[in-house]
Design a protein around this motif. Structure first.
Motif, PDB file in Angstrom:
ATOM      1  N   ILE A   1     -10.540 -18.391 -14.602  1.00 19.76           N
ATOM      2  CA  ILE A   1     -11.306 -17.362 -13.891  1.00 19.76           C
ATOM      3  C   ILE A   1     -10.833 -17.246 -12.449  1.00 19.76           C
ATOM      4  CG2 ILE A   1     -13.604 -16.772 -12.978  1.00 19.76           C
ATOM      5  CD1 ILE A   1     -14.805 -17.981 -15.512  1.00 19.76           C
ATOM      6  N   LEU A   2     -10.624 -18.397 -11.795  1.00 20.63           N
ATOM      7  CA  LEU A   2     -10.197 -18.400 -10.397  1.00 20.63           C
ATOM      8  C   LEU A   2      -8.794 -17.808 -10.225  1.00 20.63           C
ATOM      9  CD1 LEU A   2     -11.485 -21.920  -9.286  1.00 20.63           C
ATOM     10  CD2 LEU A   2     -12.389 -19.700  -8.566  1.00 20.63           C
ATOM     11  N   ILE A   3      -7.873 -18.174 -11.113  1.00 18.62           N
ATOM     12  CA  ILE A   3      -6.489 -17.673 -10.995  1.00 18.62           C
ATOM     13  C   ILE A   3      -6.444 -16.174 -11.264  1.00 18.62           C
ATOM     14  CG2 ILE A   3      -4.126 -17.874 -11.847  1.00 18.62           C
ATOM     15  CD1 ILE A   3      -4.744 -20.764 -12.610  1.00 18.62           C
ATOM     16  N   ILE A   4      -7.197 -15.715 -12.255  1.00 11.50           N
ATOM     17  CA  ILE A   4      -7.255 -14.279 -12.538  1.00 11.50           C
ATOM     18  C   ILE A   4      -7.775 -13.529 -11.318  1.00 11.50           C
ATOM     19  CG2 ILE A   4      -8.498 -12.518 -13.874  1.00 11.50           C
ATOM     20  CD1 ILE A   4      -8.219 -14.311 -16.319  1.00 11.50           C
ATOM     21  N   GLY A   5      -8.760 -14.117 -10.634  1.00 14.83           N
ATOM     22  CA  GLY A   5      -9.268 -13.497  -9.413  1.00 14.83           C
ATOM     23  C   GLY A   5      -8.188 -13.382  -8.354  1.00 14.83           C
ATOM     24  N   PHE A   6      -7.450 -14.455  -8.134  1.00 14.61           N
ATOM     25  CA  PHE A   6      -6.376 -14.449  -7.141  1.00 14.61           C
ATOM     26  C   PHE A   6      -5.338 -13.374  -7.464  1.00 14.61           C
ATOM     27  CE2 PHE A   6      -2.133 -15.845  -5.868  1.00 14.61           C
ATOM     28  CZ  PHE A   6      -2.309 -16.079  -4.514  1.00 14.61           C
ATOM     29  N   LEU A   7      -4.965 -13.254  -8.725  1.00 13.42           N
ATOM     30  CA  LEU A   7      -3.929 -12.294  -9.127  1.00 13.42           C
ATOM     31  C   LEU A   7      -4.369 -10.847  -8.921  1.00 13.42           C
ATOM     32  CD1 LEU A   7      -2.716 -14.058 -12.395  1.00 13.42           C
ATOM     33  CD2 LEU A   7      -1.444 -13.857 -10.245  1.00 13.42           C
ATOM     34  N   GLY A   8      -5.684 -10.614  -8.890  1.00 15.24           N
ATOM     35  CA  GLY A   8      -6.162  -9.263  -8.604  1.00 15.24           C
ATOM     36  C   GLY A   8      -5.743  -8.783  -7.227  1.00 15.24           C
ATOM     37  N   GLY A   9      -5.515  -9.734  -6.306  1.00 10.07           N
ATOM     38  CA  GLY A   9      -4.991  -9.368  -4.999  1.00 10.07           C
ATOM     39  C   GLY A   9      -3.573  -8.842  -5.079  1.00 10.07           C
ATOM     40  N   GLY A  10      -2.925  -9.024  -6.249  1.00  7.03           N
ATOM     41  CA  GLY A  10      -1.571  -8.508  -6.456  1.00  7.03           C
ATOM     42  C   GLY A  10      -1.578  -7.091  -6.973  1.00  7.03           C
ATOM     43  N   TYR A  11      -1.919  -6.909  -8.265  1.00 10.18           N
ATOM     44  CA  TYR A  11      -1.797  -5.578  -8.867  1.00 10.18           C
ATOM     45  C   TYR A  11      -2.817  -4.581  -8.327  1.00 10.18           C
ATOM     46  CZ  TYR A  11      -5.588  -7.243 -11.907  1.00 10.18           C
ATOM     47  OH  TYR A  11      -6.772  -7.745 -12.391  1.00 10.18           O
ATOM     48  N   GLU A  12      -4.041  -5.055  -8.038  1.00 14.28           N
ATOM     49  CA  GLU A  12      -5.065  -4.096  -7.613  1.00 14.28           C
ATOM     50  C   GLU A  12      -4.967  -3.755  -6.130  1.00 14.28           C
ATOM     51  OE1 GLU A  12      -9.916  -3.578  -7.299  1.00 14.28           O
ATOM     52  OE2 GLU A  12      -9.089  -5.401  -8.190  1.00 14.28           O
ATOM     53  N   LYS A  13      -5.031  -4.760  -5.278  1.00 11.10           N
ATOM     54  CA  LYS A  13      -5.097  -4.506  -3.838  1.00 11.10           C
ATOM     55  C   LYS A  13      -3.721  -4.221  -3.237  1.00 11.10           C
ATOM     56  CE  LYS A  13      -9.542  -4.964  -3.563  1.00 11.10           C
ATOM     57  NZ  LYS A  13     -10.410  -3.841  -3.210  1.00 11.10           N
ATOM     58  N   ASN A  14      -2.799  -5.193  -3.341  1.00 11.84           N
ATOM     59  CA  ASN A  14      -1.477  -4.966  -2.758  1.00 11.84           C
ATOM     60  C   ASN A  14      -0.674  -3.947  -3.557  1.00 11.84           C
ATOM     61  OD1 ASN A  14      -0.953  -6.591  -0.323  1.00 11.84           O
ATOM     62  ND2 ASN A  14      -1.532  -8.302  -1.618  1.00 11.84           N
ATOM     63  N   GLY A  15      -0.789  -3.987  -4.889  1.00  6.89           N
ATOM     64  CA  GLY A  15      -0.030  -3.055  -5.712  1.00  6.89           C
ATOM     65  C   GLY A  15      -0.534  -1.630  -5.607  1.00  6.89           C
ATOM     66  N   GLY A  16      -1.759  -1.413  -6.051  1.00  6.72           N
ATOM     67  CA  GLY A  16      -2.323  -0.064  -6.073  1.00  6.72           C
ATOM     68  C   GLY A  16      -2.429   0.552  -4.694  1.00  6.72           C
ATOM     69  N   MET A  17      -2.858  -0.242  -3.708  1.00  8.85           N
ATOM     70  CA  MET A  17      -3.028   0.293  -2.356  1.00  8.85           C
ATOM     71  C   MET A  17      -1.689   0.594  -1.692  1.00  8.85           C
ATOM     72  SD  MET A  17      -6.209   0.697  -1.618  1.00  8.85           S
ATOM     73  CE  MET A  17      -7.875   0.124  -1.973  1.00  8.85           C
ATOM     74  N   THR A  18      -0.674  -0.244  -1.933  1.00  9.40           N
ATOM     75  CA  THR A  18       0.640  -0.004  -1.342  1.00  9.40           C
ATOM     76  C   THR A  18       1.292   1.237  -1.933  1.00  9.40           C
ATOM     77  OG1 THR A  18       0.959  -2.369  -0.936  1.00  9.40           O
ATOM     78  CG2 THR A  18       2.930  -0.988  -0.932  1.00  9.40           C
ATOM     79  N   LEU A  19       1.169   1.415  -3.244  1.00  2.00           N
ATOM     80  CA  LEU A  19       1.692   2.637  -3.873  1.00  2.00           C
ATOM     81  C   LEU A  19       1.029   3.867  -3.280  1.00  2.00           C
ATOM     82  CD1 LEU A  19       1.818   1.502  -7.625  1.00  2.00           C
ATOM     83  CD2 LEU A  19       3.786   2.094  -6.186  1.00  2.00           C
ATOM     84  N   THR A  20      -0.266   3.781  -3.081  1.00  2.00           N
ATOM     85  CA  THR A  20      -1.002   4.915  -2.520  1.00  2.00           C
ATOM     86  C   THR A  20      -0.525   5.237  -1.112  1.00  2.00           C
ATOM     87  OG1 THR A  20      -2.960   4.344  -3.822  1.00  2.00           O
ATOM     88  CG2 THR A  20      -3.297   5.790  -1.930  1.00  2.00           C
ATOM     89  N   ALA A  21      -0.360   4.213  -0.275  1.00  4.17           N
ATOM     90  CA  ALA A  21       0.083   4.427   1.102  1.00  4.17           C
ATOM     91  C   ALA A  21       1.513   4.962   1.159  1.00  4.17           C
ATOM     92  CB  ALA A  21      -0.021   3.127   1.891  1.00  4.17           C
ATOM     93  N   SER A  22       2.357   4.548   0.199  1.00  4.13           N
ATOM     94  CA  SER A  22       3.748   5.001   0.183  1.00  4.13           C
ATOM     95  C   SER A  22       3.869   6.461  -0.246  1.00  4.13           C
ATOM     96  CB  SER A  22       4.580   4.125  -0.762  1.00  4.13           C
ATOM     97  OG  SER A  22       4.609   2.789  -0.326  1.00  4.13           O
ATOM     98  N   TRP A  23       3.080   6.847  -1.222  1.00 10.48           N
ATOM     99  CA  TRP A  23       3.151   8.207  -1.747  1.00 10.48           C
ATOM    100  C   TRP A  23       2.358   9.195  -0.901  1.00 10.48           C
ATOM    101  CZ3 TRP A  23       5.149  10.591  -6.356  1.00 10.48           C
ATOM    102  CH2 TRP A  23       6.017   9.773  -7.082  1.00 10.48           C
ATOM    103  N   TRP A  24       1.280   8.721  -0.297  1.00 12.14           N
ATOM    104  CA  TRP A  24       0.413   9.622   0.486  1.00 12.14           C
ATOM    105  C   TRP A  24       0.136   8.998   1.856  1.00 12.14           C
ATOM    106  CZ3 TRP A  24      -0.708   8.385  -4.675  1.00 12.14           C
ATOM    107  CH2 TRP A  24      -0.554   9.430  -5.596  1.00 12.14           C
ATOM    108  N   PRO A  25       1.135   8.952   2.744  1.00 12.62           N
ATOM    109  CA  PRO A  25       0.953   8.268   4.039  1.00 12.62           C
ATOM    110  C   PRO A  25      -0.155   8.859   4.910  1.00 12.62           C
ATOM    111  CG  PRO A  25       2.994   9.524   3.997  1.00 12.62           C
ATOM    112  CD  PRO A  25       2.493   9.489   2.590  1.00 12.62           C
ATOM    113  N   THR A  26      -0.395  10.161   4.821  1.00 10.90           N
ATOM    114  CA  THR A  26      -1.446  10.779   5.644  1.00 10.90           C
ATOM    115  C   THR A  26      -2.608  11.307   4.809  1.00 10.90           C
ATOM    116  OG1 THR A  26      -0.456  13.000   5.634  1.00 10.90           O
ATOM    117  CG2 THR A  26       0.280  11.471   7.345  1.00 10.90           C
ATOM    118  N   LYS A  27      -2.471  11.319   3.491  1.00 12.16           N
ATOM    119  CA  LYS A  27      -3.527  11.838   2.625  1.00 12.16           C
ATOM    120  C   LYS A  27      -4.137  10.762   1.741  1.00 12.16           C
ATOM    121  CE  LYS A  27      -1.562  16.524   2.350  1.00 12.16           C
ATOM    122  NZ  LYS A  27      -2.600  17.158   3.173  1.00 12.16           N
TER     123      LYS A  27
END
Length: 415
Positions: free
Chosen positions: A111-137
């Motif tokens: 449970i703990l490791i799965i939580g840590f990995l969420g910081g990868g695909y969800e936060k750093n992954g999804g958010m970084t893709l969003t910022a790269s594709w839509w820097p001002t939007k």
């Protein structure tokens, strides 16, 4: 790329929005979304203490916040696409162990490791893709994609008891693991780290190639004067961070306990899950409405109104034993508040720091915010009486409201 029509919401952009929304749905579901349905089934079948599991689940939400900080360097080196795929694949393997292990310590560690990995695909992954594709939007895009967070309430929560009941714990969780693998493979094959790789422009704007690229490069090289220590010393970091974290704490304590709480009061399981299903839709509506209030009145005023709104919802929670109508009123309000919260905090940080210094502010304030969610989930393991917990939540919300009123929305970033 010349000679073709480009848009910030063209086919490729919409495809990426759907993909990131799925990432948010997965992260919310398997980290913090198991307390109402999945964990009680494991507790009953395996004979494990549900309170211990709930407390560790709360620590898993905090582990996700740690994952955001630790994996931020990885995403810069390897790219969002690869980090997303790898953390999804590892999470999938762990879900199989999660569903089959007979040892409680192994279950809790997973449970703990799965939580840590969420910081990868969800936060750093999804958010970084969003910022790269839509820097001002990215603000308006997140208004759509974060709907994946509230979709957990009408997709994952109602589905899991049926899935695990029909297939068993091991096979049921294996199905979820396969879904994660499929999403990871789709990401590797179809997702691009930036729009240029896909033959598109940032924000879908061809003029961005003329001057926007220079700005983007300047932003990459920009060294914010708001160091980690400086942000920590700012009293508004704590007023905004702790204030919003207290709201997240209250929301997650309700979401992690709503179904067993209602059943303990004598209500049918089907009625409780129906509120969750409608609650997911209310989360989308709440996000939309408070987004408009944010735009018209400003983020601080929207946040203050939000606290008043959710306090009313928790007053209805205290009246739940008096009738199902109060369960519905409470659920509609709190779920609508959940949808708004994940948009209001990033908006407030952007209001104070601007896009140049946003990351510097959010890495601290956002971490405090995520810890609030973890503590909220943990509370379901600490309180034996749900009504006592909801009274505690009300006190916490009043304190959060005071913090938000005392906070300053004065812009301090680079103009």
């Amino acid at each position: 790329m010349e000679g073709k029509k480009h848009s910030w919401h063209g086919p490729k952009q919409i495809g990426l929005m759907i993909y990131t929304a799925v990432l948010f749905l997965i992260g919310t579901s398997i980290i913090g979304g198991n307390n109402n349905t999945v964990f009680p089934m494991f507790s009953e079948i395996r004979g494990w203490d549900i309170n211990i599991i709930n407390v560790v689940s709360g620590f898993a939400c905090i582990a996700k916040a740690i994952g955001v900080l630790v994996l931020a360097g990885v995403v810069r080196r390897c790219g969002a696409k690869l980090l997303t795929a790898v953390t999804l694949f590892i999470s999938a393997a762990l879900l199989i162990i999660f569903g089959t292990t007979q040892a409680l310590p192994v279950f809790l560690i997973v449970i703990l490791i799965i939580g840590f990995l969420g910081g990868g695909y969800e936060k750093n992954g999804g958010m970084t893709l969003t910022a790269s594709w839509w820097p001002t939007k990215k603000g308006v895009v997140l208004g759509f994609t974060t709907m994946g967070i509230v979709a957990m309430n009408f997709v994952y929560v109602p589905m899991m008891p049926k899935l695990l009941g029909n297939l068993g714990l091991g096979m049921g969780m294996t199905v979820i693991a396969i879904i994660l693998v499929v999403v990871g493979i789709i990401g590797l094959l179809a997702v691009k780290n930036n729009p240029e790789e896909a033959g598109e422009y940032p924000d879908g704007d061809p003029t961005y190639a003329v001057n926007g690229a220079d700005i983007q490069q300047m932003m990459k090289e920009y060294k914010s004067p708001f160091t980690f220590g400086k942000v920590l010393k700012d009293k508004n970091t704590w007023l905004i961070g702790v204030g919003s974290a207290l709201a997240f704490l209250a929301v997650m304590s309700y979401i992690a306990s709503a179904i067993p709480a209602m059943m303990s009061m004598g209500y049918e399981y089907g009625a409780a899950t129906a509120i969750f299903a409608v609650g997911g839709i209310m989360g989308i509506i709440g996000s939309f409405i408070f987004g408009i209030i944010d735009q018209k009145a400003g983020t601080k005023k929207a946040f203050i109104g939000y606290f008043v709104f959710i306090i009313i919802g928790f007053l209805f929670l205290l009246a739940m034993p008096k009738g199902l109508v109060f369960c519905w009123l409470a659920g509609i309000i709190v779920f609508a508040a959940q949808g708004a919260l994940c948009n209001l905090l990033p908006s407030y940080v952007a209001t104070k720091y601007g896009r140049w210094d946003y990351t510097a502010g959010y890495q601290v304030i956002g971490t405090i915010f995520e810890i609030g969610a973890g503590v909220g989930v943990m509370m379901t393991g600490f309180f034996a009486n749900y009504m006592t917990m909801y009274i505690f939540d009300l006190v916490i919300l009043v304190i959060g409201l005071i913090f938000m009123i005392a906070s300053s929305d004065k812009f301090i970033g680079k103009k």
